[in-house]
Design an enzyme around this catalytic site. Structure first.
Site, PDB file in Angstrom:
ATOM      1  N   GLN A  32       0.819  -1.211   0.000  1.00 48.82           N
ATOM      2  CA  GLN A  32       0.000   0.000   0.000  1.00 48.82           C
ATOM      3  C   GLN A  32       0.853   1.260   0.000  1.00 48.82           C
ATOM      4  O   GLN A  32       2.055   1.207   0.271  1.00 48.82           O
ATOM      5  CB  GLN A  32      -0.906   0.003   1.232  1.00 48.82           C
ATOM      6  CG  GLN A  32      -0.148  -0.162   2.548  1.00 48.82           C
ATOM      7  CD  GLN A  32      -0.945  -0.892   3.610  1.00 48.82           C
ATOM      8  OE1 GLN A  32      -2.169  -0.841   3.597  1.00 48.82           O
ATOM      9  NE2 GLN A  32      -0.256  -1.547   4.548  1.00 48.82           N
ATOM     10  N   ASP A  87       0.035   0.420  13.687  1.00 50.52           N
ATOM     11  CA  ASP A  87       0.511   1.610  14.413  1.00 50.52           C
ATOM     12  C   ASP A  87       0.788   1.305  15.879  1.00 50.52           C
ATOM     13  O   ASP A  87       1.386   2.121  16.589  1.00 50.52           O
ATOM     14  CB  ASP A  87      -0.480   2.777  14.280  1.00 50.52           C
ATOM     15  CG  ASP A  87      -1.889   2.391  14.688  1.00 50.52           C
ATOM     16  OD1 ASP A  87      -2.079   1.947  15.834  1.00 50.52           O
ATOM     17  OD2 ASP A  87      -2.809   2.523  13.855  1.00 50.52           O
ATOM     18  N   ASP A 138       0.335 -12.602   6.988  1.00 49.67           N
ATOM     19  CA  ASP A 138      -1.033 -12.430   6.514  1.00 49.67           C
ATOM     20  C   ASP A 138      -2.022 -12.949   7.575  1.00 49.67           C
ATOM     21  O   ASP A 138      -2.049 -14.151   7.866  1.00 49.67           O
ATOM     22  CB  ASP A 138      -1.166 -13.220   5.202  1.00 49.67           C
ATOM     23  CG  ASP A 138      -2.555 -13.127   4.605  1.00 49.67           C
ATOM     24  OD1 ASP A 138      -3.445 -12.513   5.235  1.00 49.67           O
ATOM     25  OD2 ASP A 138      -2.756 -13.671   3.503  1.00 49.67           O
ATOM     26  N   GLY A 139      -2.808 -12.045   8.127  1.00 52.96           N
ATOM     27  CA  GLY A 139      -3.761 -12.414   9.180  1.00 52.96           C
ATOM     28  C   GLY A 139      -4.809 -13.403   8.700  1.00 52.96           C
ATOM     29  O   GLY A 139      -5.281 -14.243   9.476  1.00 52.96           O
ATOM     30  N   ASP A 157      -8.097  -4.931  13.545  1.00 52.51           N
ATOM     31  CA  ASP A 157      -7.873  -3.493  13.393  1.00 52.51           C
ATOM     32  C   ASP A 157      -7.346  -3.249  11.991  1.00 52.51           C
ATOM     33  O   ASP A 157      -6.168  -2.975  11.775  1.00 52.51           O
ATOM     34  CB  ASP A 157      -6.861  -3.019  14.460  1.00 52.51           C
ATOM     35  CG  ASP A 157      -6.623  -1.526  14.375  1.00 52.51           C
ATOM     36  OD1 ASP A 157      -7.396  -0.839  13.692  1.00 52.51           O
ATOM     37  OD2 ASP A 157      -5.659  -1.056  15.000  1.00 52.51           O
ATOM     38  N   GLY A 158      -8.257  -3.382  11.035  1.00 50.13           N
ATOM     39  CA  GLY A 158      -7.864  -3.229   9.640  1.00 50.13           C
ATOM     40  C   GLY A 158      -8.364  -1.918   9.073  1.00 50.13           C
ATOM     41  O   GLY A 158      -9.073  -1.162   9.732  1.00 50.13           O
ATOM     42  N   ASP A 160     -10.466   0.098   5.818  1.00 54.79           N
ATOM     43  CA  ASP A 160     -11.834  -0.107   5.322  1.00 54.79           C
ATOM     44  C   ASP A 160     -11.920  -1.351   4.436  1.00 54.79           C
ATOM     45  O   ASP A 160     -10.959  -1.697   3.751  1.00 54.79           O
ATOM     46  CB  ASP A 160     -12.270   1.103   4.488  1.00 54.79           C
ATOM     47  CG  ASP A 160     -12.289   2.375   5.316  1.00 54.79           C
ATOM     48  OD1 ASP A 160     -12.593   2.296   6.512  1.00 54.79           O
ATOM     49  OD2 ASP A 160     -11.974   3.438   4.748  1.00 54.79           O
ATOM     50  N   PRO A 164      -8.031  -4.335  -1.491  1.00 52.92           N
ATOM     51  CA  PRO A 164      -7.285  -5.471  -0.942  1.00 52.92           C
ATOM     52  C   PRO A 164      -7.720  -5.884   0.467  1.00 52.92           C
ATOM     53  O   PRO A 164      -7.369  -6.954   0.940  1.00 52.92           O
ATOM     54  CB  PRO A 164      -5.837  -4.974  -0.924  1.00 52.92           C
ATOM     55  CG  PRO A 164      -5.909  -3.494  -1.059  1.00 52.92           C
ATOM     56  CD  PRO A 164      -7.185  -3.168  -1.768  1.00 52.92           C
TER      57      PRO A 164
HETATM   58  N1  SPD Z   1     -11.721   4.532   7.775  1.00 55.99           N
HETATM   59  C1  SPD Z   1     -10.523   4.030   8.347  1.00 55.99           C
HETATM   60  C2  SPD Z   1     -10.751   2.924   9.321  1.00 55.99           C
HETATM   61  C3  SPD Z   1      -9.445   2.502   9.852  1.00 55.99           C
HETATM   62  C4  SPD Z   1      -9.540   1.542  10.957  1.00 55.99           C
HETATM   63  N2  SPD Z   1      -8.250   1.122  11.439  1.00 55.99           N
HETATM   64  C5  SPD Z   1      -7.415   2.154  11.869  1.00 55.99           C
HETATM   65  C6  SPD Z   1      -6.127   1.694  12.428  1.00 55.99           C
HETATM   66  C7  SPD Z   1      -5.850   2.316  13.735  1.00 55.99           C
HETATM   67  N3  SPD Z   1      -5.045   1.492  14.540  1.00 55.99           N
END
Ligand code: SPD
Length: 279
Positions: A32, A87, A138-139, A157-158, A160, A164
């Protein structure tokens, strides 16, 4: 010099902009486009493929709300799994709970982790916690194939569910999560804006319902996502998210900036337009 602004655009109708003070990272990884910059008012900000992921100013709303409703209501929280979360904010919140013995984190993009470790030290404060088992991988494959001991709490915690990332929100992935979840464990995930991304939110609820007996969405602020109203969802074989474990909730609310037991209770109230008019 002219002002520089960064914008995330939602479909073809809305933009959220921030004034950029300084660029820190701008690179295309194997997965990405990673941007990390310092913005006026929001502090340091991470975007992936043009989508805001986190900012120093307001990340605590999202990370506390993803993690603590599950960590205060799951019967056990000895073993946790974070999928994504490069993060470090989600792992940080998980590891605030002293009952956690192991937090496995599976993040696909090593470059995101490296960039965040270098430039977002206020968000990723638990990288050196010995209970954190960080795996770059890869989760989706992990939950499908691993023979690891099951988890008491799993967090997705992905980004949108677009392009991908769609594989992190489909039935096969949820079945993988159910496979590695302890019988009384809880799977919690971010589930988009129930207002601006209503169809995606509803689709997530429906797909979770095909895999889990109990699906409980909840709501709260995430100021830089969509229109600011965000949702998360707990899914399990029957754990009641309202059954908070007293000692745990008291301890964590004393350390949290947004989360507390009243926020927890109120967050699970379903707004009328979702309750009465689901489509
Ligand atoms: N629209 C973005 C949604 C993102 C969700 N994950 C954010 C990662 C923060 N740790």
């Amino acid at each position: 010099m002219a002002d520089e602004w960064y914008y995330e655009q939602f479909e073809n109708h809305t933009r959220l902009g921030m004034r950029v003070k300084r660029h820190l990272v701008s690179e295309q990884s194997d997965f990405q486009q990673i941007e990390l910059f310092e913005a006026e008012r929001y502090g340091r900000v991470l975007t992936l493929d043009g989508v805001y992921q986190t900012s120093e100013l307001e990340e605590y709303f999202y990370h506390e709300m993803l993690v603590h409703p599950t960590m205060t209501s799951a019967p056990r929280i000895r073993r946790a799994l974070v999928i994504g979360g490069g993060d470090g904010g989600t792992a940080r919140e998980v590891l605030k709970h002293p009952e956690v013995e192991t937090c496995v984190m599976v993040e696909i993009d090593a470059r995101v982790v490296e960039a965040c470790r270098a430039h977002l030290p206020t968000i990723g404060t638990a990288w050196h916690d010995p209970r954190l088992d960080l795996r770059i991988g890869d989760g989706i494959a992990f939950v499908k194939e691993t023979d690891i001991e099951p988890f008491d709490a799993i967090f997705l915690d992905g980004s949108d569910p677009i392009g991908p990332n769609t594989g992190l929100y489909d039935e096969a992935f949820y079945r993988g999560c159910a496979r590695v979840l302890a019988p009384d464990g809880v799977f919690a995930l971010q589930s988009e804006s129930p207002f601006l991304m209503r169809d995606i939110f509803l689709q997530i609820q429906e797909t979770l319902g095909q895999v889990f007996e109990r699906v409980d969405p909840y709501f709260g602020p995430a100021p830089i996502y969509g229109c600011g109203m965000w949702s998360w969802t707990c899914a399990s074989r029957g754990v009641d998210p309202m059954a908070m474990v007293t000692g745990r909730v008291e301890r964590i609310e004393a350390q949290s900036r947004y989360y507390n037991r009243d926020i927890h209770r109120g967050a699970f109230a379903v707004p009328n337009d979702l309750r009465h008019d689901p489509r």
